[in-house]
Design a protein around this motif. Structure first.
Motif, PDB file in Angstrom:
ATOM      1  N   LYS A   1       4.760  20.011 -11.090  1.00  0.00           N
ATOM      2  CA  LYS A   1       6.003  20.795 -11.041  1.00  0.00           C
ATOM      3  C   LYS A   1       7.146  19.921 -11.564  1.00  0.00           C
ATOM      4  O   LYS A   1       7.885  19.315 -10.784  1.00  0.00           O
ATOM      5  N   SER A   2       7.322  19.850 -12.856  1.00  0.00           N
ATOM      6  CA  SER A   2       8.313  18.956 -13.444  1.00  0.00           C
ATOM      7  C   SER A   2       9.740  19.300 -13.031  1.00  0.00           C
ATOM      8  O   SER A   2      10.600  18.430 -12.975  1.00  0.00           O
ATOM      9  N   TYR A   3       9.985  20.587 -12.727  1.00  0.00           N
ATOM     10  CA  TYR A   3      11.346  20.983 -12.365  1.00  0.00           C
ATOM     11  C   TYR A   3      11.739  20.494 -10.978  1.00  0.00           C
ATOM     12  O   TYR A   3      12.875  20.695 -10.537  1.00  0.00           O
ATOM     13  N   PHE A   4      10.824  19.834 -10.247  1.00  0.00           N
ATOM     14  CA  PHE A   4      11.132  19.269  -8.935  1.00  0.00           C
ATOM     15  C   PHE A   4      11.797  17.904  -9.043  1.00  0.00           C
ATOM     16  O   PHE A   4      12.155  17.308  -8.028  1.00  0.00           O
ATOM     17  N   ALA A   5      11.960  17.379 -10.266  1.00  0.00           N
ATOM     18  CA  ALA A   5      12.493  16.028 -10.445  1.00  0.00           C
ATOM     19  C   ALA A   5      13.873  15.884  -9.811  1.00  0.00           C
ATOM     20  O   ALA A   5      14.160  14.886  -9.139  1.00  0.00           O
ATOM     21  N   ASN A   6      14.745  16.870 -10.013  1.00  0.00           N
ATOM     22  CA  ASN A   6      16.088  16.793  -9.461  1.00  0.00           C
ATOM     23  C   ASN A   6      16.058  16.818  -7.933  1.00  0.00           C
ATOM     24  O   ASN A   6      16.800  16.093  -7.268  1.00  0.00           O
ATOM     25  N   ASN A   7      15.166  17.648  -7.379  1.00  0.00           N
ATOM     26  CA  ASN A   7      15.057  17.730  -5.923  1.00  0.00           C
ATOM     27  C   ASN A   7      14.535  16.418  -5.340  1.00  0.00           C
ATOM     28  O   ASN A   7      14.991  15.959  -4.290  1.00  0.00           O
ATOM     29  N   LEU A   8      13.574  15.806  -6.031  1.00  0.00           N
ATOM     30  CA  LEU A   8      13.032  14.538  -5.564  1.00  0.00           C
ATOM     31  C   LEU A   8      14.098  13.456  -5.625  1.00  0.00           C
ATOM     32  O   LEU A   8      14.179  12.602  -4.734  1.00  0.00           O
ATOM     33  N   TYR A   9      14.917  13.518  -6.669  1.00  0.00           N
ATOM     34  CA  TYR A   9      16.016  12.552  -6.816  1.00  0.00           C
ATOM     35  C   TYR A   9      17.000  12.679  -5.647  1.00  0.00           C
ATOM     36  O   TYR A   9      17.417  11.683  -5.054  1.00  0.00           O
TER      37      TYR A   9
ATOM     38  N   GLU B   1       0.823  -1.206   0.000  1.00  0.00           N
ATOM     39  CA  GLU B   1       0.000   0.000   0.000  1.00  0.00           C
ATOM     40  C   GLU B   1       0.859   1.259   0.000  1.00  0.00           C
ATOM     41  O   GLU B   1       0.601   2.208  -0.737  1.00  0.00           O
ATOM     42  N   ILE B   2       1.918   1.256   0.824  1.00  0.00           N
ATOM     43  CA  ILE B   2       2.804   2.419   0.924  1.00  0.00           C
ATOM     44  C   ILE B   2       3.523   2.664  -0.396  1.00  0.00           C
ATOM     45  O   ILE B   2       3.665   3.802  -0.840  1.00  0.00           O
ATOM     46  N   SER B   3       3.981   1.583  -1.036  1.00  0.00           N
ATOM     47  CA  SER B   3       4.678   1.713  -2.320  1.00  0.00           C
ATOM     48  C   SER B   3       3.767   2.348  -3.364  1.00  0.00           C
ATOM     49  O   SER B   3       4.182   3.232  -4.114  1.00  0.00           O
ATOM     50  N   SER B   4       2.539   1.883  -3.409  1.00  0.00           N
ATOM     51  CA  SER B   4       1.586   2.398  -4.390  1.00  0.00           C
ATOM     52  C   SER B   4       1.306   3.880  -4.173  1.00  0.00           C
ATOM     53  O   SER B   4       1.315   4.677  -5.121  1.00  0.00           O
ATOM     54  N   ILE B   5       1.078   4.270  -2.927  1.00  0.00           N
ATOM     55  CA  ILE B   5       0.748   5.662  -2.636  1.00  0.00           C
ATOM     56  C   ILE B   5       1.963   6.562  -2.874  1.00  0.00           C
ATOM     57  O   ILE B   5       1.824   7.710  -3.309  1.00  0.00           O
ATOM     58  N   ALA B   6       3.166   6.049  -2.623  1.00  0.00           N
ATOM     59  CA  ALA B   6       4.375   6.843  -2.844  1.00  0.00           C
ATOM     60  C   ALA B   6       4.604   7.101  -4.329  1.00  0.00           C
ATOM     61  O   ALA B   6       4.992   8.200  -4.728  1.00  0.00           O
ATOM     62  N   ARG B   7       4.365   6.089  -5.157  1.00  0.00           N
ATOM     63  CA  ARG B   7       4.521   6.277  -6.603  1.00  0.00           C
ATOM     64  C   ARG B   7       3.488   7.265  -7.133  1.00  0.00           C
ATOM     65  O   ARG B   7       3.804   8.132  -7.951  1.00  0.00           O
ATOM     66  N   GLU B   8       2.256   7.135  -6.657  1.00  0.00           N
ATOM     67  CA  GLU B   8       1.191   8.015  -7.138  1.00  0.00           C
ATOM     68  C   GLU B   8       1.437   9.468  -6.744  1.00  0.00           C
ATOM     69  O   GLU B   8       1.268  10.382  -7.557  1.00  0.00           O
ATOM     70  N   THR B   9       1.848   9.688  -5.495  1.00  0.00           N
ATOM     71  CA  THR B   9       2.082  11.063  -5.046  1.00  0.00           C
ATOM     72  C   THR B   9       3.318  11.667  -5.716  1.00  0.00           C
ATOM     73  O   THR B   9       3.331  12.855  -6.039  1.00  0.00           O
ATOM     74  N   SER B  10       4.338  10.841  -5.946  1.00  0.00           N
ATOM     75  CA  SER B  10       5.529  11.331  -6.643  1.00  0.00           C
ATOM     76  C   SER B  10       5.171  11.790  -8.049  1.00  0.00           C
ATOM     77  O   SER B  10       5.574  12.873  -8.499  1.00  0.00           O
ATOM     78  N   ASP B  11       4.414  10.972  -8.754  1.00  0.00           N
ATOM     79  CA  ASP B  11       4.017  11.316 -10.126  1.00  0.00           C
ATOM     80  C   ASP B  11       3.124  12.553 -10.151  1.00  0.00           C
ATOM     81  O   ASP B  11       3.201  13.365 -11.077  1.00  0.00           O
ATOM     82  N   LYS B  12       2.273  12.682  -9.142  1.00  0.00           N
ATOM     83  CA  LYS B  12       1.399  13.860  -9.079  1.00  0.00           C
ATOM     84  C   LYS B  12       2.227  15.127  -8.899  1.00  0.00           C
ATOM     85  O   LYS B  12       1.997  16.141  -9.555  1.00  0.00           O
ATOM     86  N   VAL B  13       3.212  15.083  -8.005  1.00  0.00           N
ATOM     87  CA  VAL B  13       4.078  16.242  -7.766  1.00  0.00           C
ATOM     88  C   VAL B  13       4.838  16.603  -9.037  1.00  0.00           C
ATOM     89  O   VAL B  13       4.917  17.772  -9.422  1.00  0.00           O
ATOM     90  N   LEU B  14       5.390  15.587  -9.717  1.00  0.00           N
ATOM     91  CA  LEU B  14       6.194  15.848 -10.907  1.00  0.00           C
ATOM     92  C   LEU B  14       5.344  16.283 -12.097  1.00  0.00           C
ATOM     93  O   LEU B  14       5.818  17.015 -12.965  1.00  0.00           O
ATOM     94  N   SER B  15       4.097  15.861 -12.140  1.00  0.00           N
ATOM     95  CA  SER B  15       3.227  16.307 -13.225  1.00  0.00           C
ATOM     96  C   SER B  15       2.833  17.770 -13.044  1.00  0.00           C
ATOM     97  O   SER B  15       2.629  18.497 -14.015  1.00  0.00           O
TER      98      SER B  15
END
Length: 331
Positions: free
Chosen positions: A311-319, A295-309
Motif C-alpha cells: 500500500k504505497s499510499y500509506f507512506a504519509n500515514n507512516l511518516y 533484532e527490533i530494528s531489522s524487523i521494523a524496517r522489514e515490516t515497514s517496507d512490506k506495508v509500503l510495497s
C-alpha cells in the motif's frame, strides 16, 4: 523436499544461470508460501503430536486441545477466585501457577513451543519471554528471537530441543509468520488515518499521541517509541523520495546495529565473567535491550517496507505515526 533443500536448490539454479534474479525471487516466495500454508494446515494425527507436558493445562483446568476462547474463559473464572485482589493482595502459589499458565497458553507461539518441547521456556535465567517492551508492544515487534538465543547460551547449545527450534526451517517459519502479523497490524492501523484535509485529523493526531504515551509507560517504552519512530519516518521518506539518502543510511544503521549487537554481547559476557555474582538485574536488562535493539530494528524496517510495497499510499500515514512516536519518545 524440505524447505531448506528447496531454497538451496532455488539458489543453485540462480548461481548456475538457469534462472534470473526476478525468477529466483518469485520462486523463493512461492516456496515459502507453499511451505507455510502446508505447515499451518497440518493437524496432529497421532500420540506423538500430543503435548509433552500438560501441567499448564491442568492449572487452568483445561484439556490440551482447548480453544483460545476456552483458555481465556477459564482464566477469567479462576482469576475471580484466586487473584491477589480477592486474597488481601497476597499472591498465592495457586495464583502464580494460573497466571504463568495463562501467559504461555494465551500466546500462540509460546503455546506451540510448550506443546512441542515442554518446559524448555524455563531454562535457567534465559526465559523465552524476554520482556523488552511488554505485551502492548508485541503487535509492533512480535516475539523476540533473542530469548531463544539466550536459552541456547545457557544450555551451551547441547539441548536437542533447542537445536530443533533453532533449525533454519523453524526460524524461517517463525520469521515469515512474525513479519506477516506485524505488517497486517501496522497496515490496519494506518488504514484508520483520516485524510490530511479532514476536519478530525488534528484530534486524530492527539489520539495517536495519547496512545503513544501509554506505550511509553511499558518497559523500555520511550526507547522503543524513538527507535521505531525513527525507522518509520526514514522508511516513509525513502519511499516518497523526500530524503534520497534514507535507503543508504538505513543500510549503514543496520551495520551499526549489528556491531552494537556484537559489542553488547562481548561487554555483557566480560562483565559477568569478572564478577563472582554476575550482573545485577538492571545491568542484565540493559544488555538484553542492547541485544534486542538490533533484532527490533531489522524487523521494523522489514515490516515497514512490506506495508509500503503493498500500500504505497500509506507512506504519509507512516511518516506521521513515526513523527508522533519520536516526539513522545523524546519528551
Amino acid at each position: 523436499m524440505s524447505l531448506q533443500a528447496a531454497l538451496q536448490e532455488n539458489e543453485r539454479r540462480l548461481k548456475n544461470g538457469e534462472i534470473d534474479k526476478n525468477e529466483y525471487s518469485i520462486s523463493k516466495q512461492e516456496i515459502l508460501k507453499t511451505w507455510l500454508n502446508k505447515s499451518s494446515k497440518t493437524e496432529p494425527s497421532n500420540a506423538e503430536s500430543k503435548p509433552k507436558e500438560t501441567s499448564l493445562y491442568i492449572a487452568l483446568q483445561l484439556e490440551p486441545n482447548a480453544t483460545e476462547a476456552e483458555i481465556k474463559s477459564n482464566y477469567k473464572k479462576l482469576a475471580l477466585k484466586h487473584h491477589p485482589d480477592k486474597n488481601g493482595g497476597i499472591e498465592t502459589e495457586e495464583w502464580n501457577k494460573i497466571s504463568k499458565a495463562y501467559e504461555i497458553l494465551s500466546n500462540e507461539d509460546k503455546r506451540a513451543i510448550y506443546d512441542n518441547y515442554g518446559t524448555i521456556h524455563d531454562l535457567g535465567k534465559a526465559s523465552l519471554n524476554v520482556h523488552v517492551g511488554g505485551d502492548s508492544w508485541i503487535p509492533y515487534i512480535g516475539n523476540l528471537e533473542i530469548g531463544l538465543w539466550l536459552a541456547s547460551v545457557v544450555e551451551d547449545g547441547s539441548s536437542p530441543e533447542l537445536k530443533m527450534i533453532n533449525s533454519s526451517e523453524q526460524r524461517e517459519r517463525r520469521h515469515i509468520t512474525r513479519v506477516s502479523r506485524i505488517a497486517r497490524h501496522l497496515q490496519d492501523k494506518l488504514h484508520q488515518f483520516p485524510n490530511n484535509d479532514h476536519a478530525e485529523f488534528k484530534s486524530f493526531k492527539e489520539s495517536l499521541s495519547q496512545e503513544a504515551q501509554k506505550l511509553s509507560t511499558e518497559p523500555n517504552g520511550k526507547r522503543l517509541l524513538s527507535l521505531l519512530g525513527e525507522i518509520y519516518v526514514s522508511r516513509a521518506e525513502a519511499h516518497q523520495n523526500r530524503f534520497p539518502m534514507a535507503t543508504m543510511l538505513n543500510g549503514f544503521n543496520g551495520a551499526i546495529n549489528s556491531f552494537s549487537f556484537a559489542s553488547g554481547l562481548v561487554s555483557g559476557y566480560l562483565k559477568a565473567k569478572r564478577r563472582p555474582s554476575g550482573m545485577n538485574e538492571k545491568e542484565t536488562n540493559e544488555v538484553i535491550w542492547q541485544l534486542a535493539k538490533s533484532e527490533i530494528s531489522s524487523i521494523a524496517r522489514e515490516t515497514s517496507d512490506k506495508v509500503l510495497s503493498d500500500k504505497s499510499y500509506f507512506a504519509n500515514n507512516l511518516y506521521i505515526l513515526g513523527k508522533v512516536w519520536k516526539d513522545v519518545g523524546k519528551s
